[in-house]
Write a protein that holds these residues in place. Sequence first.
Motif, PDB file in Angstrom:
ATOM      1  N   UNK A 183     -23.717  -8.359   1.365  1.00 24.63           N
ATOM      2  CA  UNK A 183     -22.515  -7.539   1.520  1.00 24.63           C
ATOM      3  C   UNK A 183     -22.809  -6.087   1.207  1.00 24.63           C
ATOM      4  N   UNK A 184     -23.552  -5.868   0.113  1.00 25.93           N
ATOM      5  CA  UNK A 184     -23.887  -4.498  -0.252  1.00 25.93           C
ATOM      6  C   UNK A 184     -24.643  -3.824   0.889  1.00 25.93           C
ATOM      7  N   UNK A 185     -25.531  -4.567   1.546  1.00 25.35           N
ATOM      8  CA  UNK A 185     -26.301  -3.986   2.654  1.00 25.35           C
ATOM      9  C   UNK A 185     -25.374  -3.490   3.747  1.00 25.35           C
ATOM     10  N   UNK A 186     -24.476  -4.360   4.209  1.00 26.62           N
ATOM     11  CA  UNK A 186     -23.687  -3.934   5.365  1.00 26.62           C
ATOM     12  C   UNK A 186     -22.670  -2.862   4.991  1.00 26.62           C
ATOM     13  N   UNK A 187     -22.157  -2.914   3.755  1.00 26.52           N
ATOM     14  CA  UNK A 187     -21.163  -1.901   3.395  1.00 26.52           C
ATOM     15  C   UNK A 187     -21.838  -0.569   3.087  1.00 26.52           C
ATOM     16  N   UNK A 188     -22.969  -0.611   2.384  1.00 28.08           N
ATOM     17  CA  UNK A 188     -23.687   0.630   2.092  1.00 28.08           C
ATOM     18  C   UNK A 188     -24.140   1.296   3.370  1.00 28.08           C
ATOM     19  N   UNK A 189     -24.639   0.484   4.299  1.00 33.75           N
ATOM     20  CA  UNK A 189     -25.137   1.044   5.544  1.00 33.75           C
ATOM     21  C   UNK A 189     -24.012   1.604   6.392  1.00 33.75           C
ATOM     22  N   UNK A 190     -22.868   1.019   6.284  1.00 32.22           N
ATOM     23  CA  UNK A 190     -21.747   1.420   7.123  1.00 32.22           C
ATOM     24  C   UNK A 190     -21.318   0.212   7.924  1.00 32.22           C
ATOM     25  N   UNK A 191     -20.126  -0.267   7.627  1.00 31.42           N
ATOM     26  CA  UNK A 191     -19.652  -1.503   8.246  1.00 31.42           C
ATOM     27  C   UNK A 191     -19.618  -1.349   9.765  1.00 31.42           C
ATOM     28  N   UNK A 192     -20.245  -2.278  10.454  1.00 34.05           N
ATOM     29  CA  UNK A 192     -20.209  -2.250  11.906  1.00 34.05           C
ATOM     30  C   UNK A 192     -21.298  -1.405  12.527  1.00 34.05           C
ATOM     31  N   UNK A 193     -22.086  -0.736  11.700  1.00 38.16           N
ATOM     32  CA  UNK A 193     -23.128   0.131  12.262  1.00 38.16           C
ATOM     33  C   UNK A 193     -24.477  -0.586  12.228  1.00 38.16           C
ATOM     34  N   UNK A 194     -25.162  -0.640  13.373  1.00 37.66           N
ATOM     35  CA  UNK A 194     -26.448  -1.331  13.415  1.00 37.66           C
ATOM     36  C   UNK A 194     -27.547  -0.556  12.684  1.00 37.66           C
ATOM     37  N   UNK A 195     -27.695   0.764  12.949  1.00 37.69           N
ATOM     38  CA  UNK A 195     -28.689   1.480  12.137  1.00 37.69           C
ATOM     39  C   UNK A 195     -28.347   1.387  10.655  1.00 37.69           C
TER      40      UNK A 195
ATOM     41  N   UNK B 188      -3.156  -6.895 -10.032  1.00 34.52           N
ATOM     42  CA  UNK B 188      -3.886  -5.806  -9.397  1.00 34.52           C
ATOM     43  C   UNK B 188      -3.817  -5.951  -7.883  1.00 34.52           C
ATOM     44  N   UNK B 189      -3.969  -7.182  -7.426  1.00 29.91           N
ATOM     45  CA  UNK B 189      -3.902  -7.405  -5.993  1.00 29.91           C
ATOM     46  C   UNK B 189      -2.530  -7.007  -5.460  1.00 29.91           C
ATOM     47  N   UNK B 190      -1.522  -7.354  -6.230  1.00 29.02           N
ATOM     48  CA  UNK B 190      -0.165  -7.063  -5.800  1.00 29.02           C
ATOM     49  C   UNK B 190       0.058  -5.589  -5.520  1.00 29.02           C
ATOM     50  N   UNK B 191      -0.423  -4.714  -6.432  1.00 31.04           N
ATOM     51  CA  UNK B 191      -0.138  -3.290  -6.227  1.00 31.04           C
ATOM     52  C   UNK B 191      -1.175  -2.595  -5.359  1.00 31.04           C
ATOM     53  N   UNK B 192      -2.424  -3.058  -5.369  1.00 27.73           N
ATOM     54  CA  UNK B 192      -3.475  -2.326  -4.660  1.00 27.73           C
ATOM     55  C   UNK B 192      -4.119  -3.103  -3.522  1.00 27.73           C
ATOM     56  N   UNK B 193      -3.790  -4.380  -3.353  1.00 27.29           N
ATOM     57  CA  UNK B 193      -4.494  -5.237  -2.388  1.00 27.29           C
ATOM     58  C   UNK B 193      -6.001  -5.178  -2.613  1.00 27.29           C
ATOM     59  N   UNK B 194      -6.389  -5.116  -3.897  1.00 27.31           N
ATOM     60  CA  UNK B 194      -7.804  -4.993  -4.238  1.00 27.31           C
ATOM     61  C   UNK B 194      -8.251  -6.262  -4.967  1.00 27.31           C
ATOM     62  N   UNK B 195      -9.368  -6.840  -4.524  1.00 33.59           N
ATOM     63  CA  UNK B 195      -9.960  -7.952  -5.261  1.00 33.59           C
ATOM     64  C   UNK B 195     -10.849  -7.356  -6.342  1.00 33.59           C
ATOM     65  N   UNK B 196     -10.372  -7.412  -7.568  1.00 34.11           N
ATOM     66  CA  UNK B 196     -11.054  -6.751  -8.668  1.00 34.11           C
ATOM     67  C   UNK B 196     -12.143  -7.658  -9.230  1.00 34.11           C
TER      68      UNK B 196
ATOM     69  N   UNK C 241      -9.106   4.987  -3.205  1.00 33.67           N
ATOM     70  CA  UNK C 241      -7.826   4.365  -2.906  1.00 33.67           C
ATOM     71  C   UNK C 241      -7.489   4.406  -1.421  1.00 33.67           C
ATOM     72  N   UNK C 242      -7.948   5.435  -0.732  1.00 35.21           N
ATOM     73  CA  UNK C 242      -7.618   5.503   0.697  1.00 35.21           C
ATOM     74  C   UNK C 242      -8.809   5.182   1.591  1.00 35.21           C
ATOM     75  N   UNK C 243      -9.782   4.486   1.019  1.00 36.49           N
ATOM     76  CA  UNK C 243     -10.986   4.135   1.778  1.00 36.49           C
ATOM     77  C   UNK C 243     -10.782   2.794   2.461  1.00 36.49           C
ATOM     78  N   UNK C 244     -11.739   2.412   3.325  1.00 37.91           N
ATOM     79  CA  UNK C 244     -11.652   1.071   3.912  1.00 37.91           C
ATOM     80  C   UNK C 244     -11.573   0.030   2.792  1.00 37.91           C
ATOM     81  N   UNK C 245     -10.910  -1.075   3.064  1.00 38.48           N
ATOM     82  CA  UNK C 245     -10.610  -2.024   1.995  1.00 38.48           C
ATOM     83  C   UNK C 245     -11.845  -2.606   1.327  1.00 38.48           C
ATOM     84  N   UNK C 246     -12.964  -2.635   2.056  1.00 36.61           N
ATOM     85  CA  UNK C 246     -14.134  -3.296   1.490  1.00 36.61           C
ATOM     86  C   UNK C 246     -14.901  -2.391   0.531  1.00 36.61           C
ATOM     87  N   UNK C 247     -14.644  -1.069   0.594  1.00 38.52           N
ATOM     88  CA  UNK C 247     -15.380  -0.140  -0.275  1.00 38.52           C
ATOM     89  C   UNK C 247     -15.127  -0.404  -1.760  1.00 38.52           C
TER      90      UNK C 247
END
Lengths: 395, 318, 480
Positions: free
Chosen positions: C292-304, B41-49, B111-117
């Motif tokens: 992690x959920x806090x910072x990503x849900x809130x918006x990465x890099x955003x203080x508010x 999965x990482x290979x094709x999507x760079x996603x930590x599943x 799929x096109x969101x920031x990687x951490x989403x």
Amino acid sequence: MSQGRKPLLLVLVLALLLVATNAVVFAQAPEQTIKVGIMGPFTGPAASIGQEQLNWAKLAVADFNAATGWNVELVEGDTQIDPAIAVTIAEALISDPEIYAVVGPAGSQEVEAVAAAFVDARLAHISGSATRPSLTTSGFDTFFRTVPTDAAQGPTDGNFLAYELGVTKLFVIDDQTSYAVGLADEASAAFEAAGGEILGRESVTQEDTDFSSLATVIGASGAEAVFFPGQIASQGALLARAFAEQGIEVILFGADGFFSVDDFIAGAAGTTEGAYVSAFAPDIHDLESSADIVARYTEQYGEFGTFGPPTYAATIVALEAIQRAYEAGELSREAVRDQVAATDQELSVLGGPLAFDENGDVLDASFYIFQVQGDNFVLVPTSADEAEPEATPSS
Amino acid sequence: MHTQEVGKPMDIFIATLPQQIINGLTLGAVYALIALGYSMVYGVLQLLNFAHGDVYMVGAFIGYGVMMAFIPESGPLFAPVIIIILMLLVAMLGCGVLGIVIEQFAYRPLRNSPRIAPLISALGVSFFIQNAIQLTLTAQFRNYETEKLIAPAAGIDLGFARLSATRALVIVTAIVLMIVLQYLIKRTRLGKAMRAVAIDREAAAMMGVNVDRVIIFTFFIGSALAGAAGVLTGIVFTRVWHFMGFAAGLKGFTAAVLGGIGNIPGAMLGGFILGLAETFAVGFISATYKDVVAFVVLIIVLLLRPRGLLGARIPQKV
Amino acid sequence: MSQNKIGVDQWVEQYDQRVNKAKGLQGFIARTSQRLPPWGWLIVLVAVGALLPVITQNNFAIRIAGNIALMGTLALGLNVVVGYAGLLDLGFVAFYGIGAYTYAYLSSDFSGVHLPTWVSLPIIIVISALFGLVLGSPSLRLLGDYLAIVTLGFGQIFVQLMTSLTRVSLPGHERPVDLTGGPNGIINLDKLSLFGFTARTVTDHYLILLVVLAVALLVIYHLNRSRIGRAWRALREDELAAEAMGMPTRRLKLQAFAIGAAVAGFSGALFAGWQGSVFPANFDTTLLISVYAIIVLGGLGSLPGVVVGSIVMVAAPDILRDVTLAGTLFYVGVLVTLIGAIRPRWQTALLIGLVVVFGVIVRLIVGALDAQALAEPQLSNSLITNTVRSWLIIPVNATIIGNYAFGLLILMVLGVSRIKHSVWRLAALVPTLYVLIFVWETRLSQEPSVTRLLFVGVLLIVLMIYRPNGLLGQKRVEIV
């Protein structure tokens, strides 16, 4: 965009109104709402223990309500075995004025984290599984427990291994819970005092399922017996299976948590035959006085081990204390606490009388050592039965 | 290998080494199968599943269900071999489908969101699966009744160690699955497409590769392997429960990184090395510090080879 | 925030224009929020926060608010490492633990040292920052997810060591020494005492944490706007380009790690003082997931975003603990979702009507087939619940049927979300909603602890899908 906004606001206002009206109805409910809280790990890694305790508490509340015609509610507080969450939950239970007593928390470290808050709130809490000796000697006068402490059980186990089984070389394993570490320490000390030699002490986690390499180590160490006071019965079975697979012959000695016909005997497919388990509670499966309760529990929730029935006892203690306080005309947390302290049951679900000493420990704690024979645990008569368990706790 | 005389540490080391290697290979086979799904999965999507461990847990439960269905009180309905194959097949199919569903609903929209989403939505999936299982099947431990399929005594006594039939089965099955996987990836069209997508998704799409199909295929195969790992765990270690995926997922992730994440032979190698490292840690250092030793091994490997054991030195894309 | 337009792309530009054009209350809020300077927001935050103990005496509510402030502060530290510098640090919670344990060593009978908090805090900050440098050093060599696993290992090792360093043989000691208290942790820690003020009640702690959060926000805000903050963002966007521009990338990474660790250690110390004890179980992976959920849900890099994220992630699970409230929230939530999702709006009313009719029909059919199968509804204190339960069928063996219905529900929800045609979708929604209500009443409301986490899981997935950049995150162009 903009024309859709007003209805949305309207909906939100309506929704808030709905919440508010519901709350109003809630406040108009009969004044005599009485609740009992329960704290334990109902989700996460220790959920198997927590859920068993929760089910027994549910049964106790249902039994009590059926017997008295009351309508006591049980409020769940899931600690996920994290003391920090336990602290928040304790605050939630304390801030609900309809809660008059709490069952739990399950683990000793959780009790340590929350006990002070309960003392301040004068709210009695009765644990069915926290066994660390120091809990009852730290001045927490709202804490009670329906199980004896490690300081009492540890020496029984250590002496039994040394004197009754004649073991001289012992290997000790704990599962990194405060329960297991405490019991392993106390038993090791007694075993060494009796002249035995501890060949090794290792820790596993409750998540571990592969015991084969540890079994190899124990086999090579020359130990005659293994003392593994784990909380999770299936881990005892896994260790026994690993021994059998590699043809290693040692005596397996577990405690409390391993007392489970399903997981420790049936789940081990015969490999735990002859193993010993010491338990702070008797086997209530065979108690005539509890047969009815056992039948109802098994029908609703299935099989159970030793962690559940003491929680049933604790819940009943709490409920009866509330009832006595109510009948005496003063239903307050302080009064309930006093009534818990004055508990004097002739026959609890655990098959004997139940009362507390001035510290909140069970009076006349007795231990039971069982051996696996065939499909069942068989009570082993011990000379330790007569010996008074040591009352001086060490921490 | 009955209780032996207490000897010098060196003697104990030599005497127990073969047994520990067998123990480690069994554990490693399971880790390797989990790591493969992670890595693919990482290979094709760079996603930590992070939901991968829970797919493995579901596989273990499916296997348990099949086993119980075919072994009533009266005894097994078919020959043990058939039941074991059925358990594996049903669990692999079930988990494969589960993997596709997870991809469709939790990852594809991102799929096109920031990687951490997708990382966070993977955690959401993991929470959901775990608690859905606890809700419906309770938190109780279940025990595979392996002894009704394979006699516990069956196995080969090598003298210096014992290789039980269950362990042999687990190791052999895992290796067979890995060979099949290698064939799929090296020889079939989809496998080639998968490798192309792993190297450069956009370029592959431009060359006419149906990227969506490749991703679905990847999730199916990876999750099916996790399902097989779940069944094999059940067969050899017998205990299954709703929380087993969490630790296993972390182990699979570690093994995948150890071998070089995204690299398929690397994941296999990483799994076996991690299994052996853990076993040797228990056997010759301390059971208590098992995970510490495993991670120290990992850190040392990564400090020497920052892209894992078999990770290729792909020039950084700019 | 509107003053700094550098690096803002066309999409954001359009968004700003739309906000400025928006009418009504929402437009007013949007514009005010843009006009209000950051320190204005900070004052609003502290003022509203300080009002809470005046409004309510409920210690649970105040404790949750305190937890929000504490988690917010902790998340600010992680925001520096992940949000600004873009380093995926999965060992972050270990620094929180290091801070907490250091506090325990400096203020308890366990070590016999009792320093006042204002003396121990600087020491803790320095120690945590040093550990941050130690962990940060491999980041110089490792990239992306390889860093993630090494830091994850660091976090695990920390918890393991705290659990098992109880029988350590040290030179000069005859018996093995207990260094950490093991799973029993270190208890009876000194109360937080800052310049003669000792925190005793929940409210005391809450106010301290609120001030700490405000100060941390202020510091991090200025840090982010400084030279180093801009450099971090450049590093996050493109390390190679940043290096080519002559930025000291190694030093920048180490600084991010050290500052993040210092913030975490600092919040850990406050946590330990508040809990009055520390245990290894406090620093488990669950906490890492929450932060992690806090910072990503809130918006990465955003203080508010950090503040909003911690309100959502801390308050939501705790509100769901109350069974009655959870029931109400469930029905209200379903209603609001339907109204928000279905256009035109009259269809929502139609849908609800159809579900009611569907329920009555089901009731009639089941009643005609086998009247014995229905159980007497258990009434509760909630108006909604009682209404629903007298309409719904509750079978005698509710648990088993409820479990199957739960499986069916998952399939139905997945299926409905795949139906494109609006009429068919509406038709499919009717039985789906019915099963949803059925599952809620038979299973979910009976198992509040499990349900809570199920919802947290769904919340994470849904929020990420609808707001991939977080609630307050700025959408920015991703570099492929």
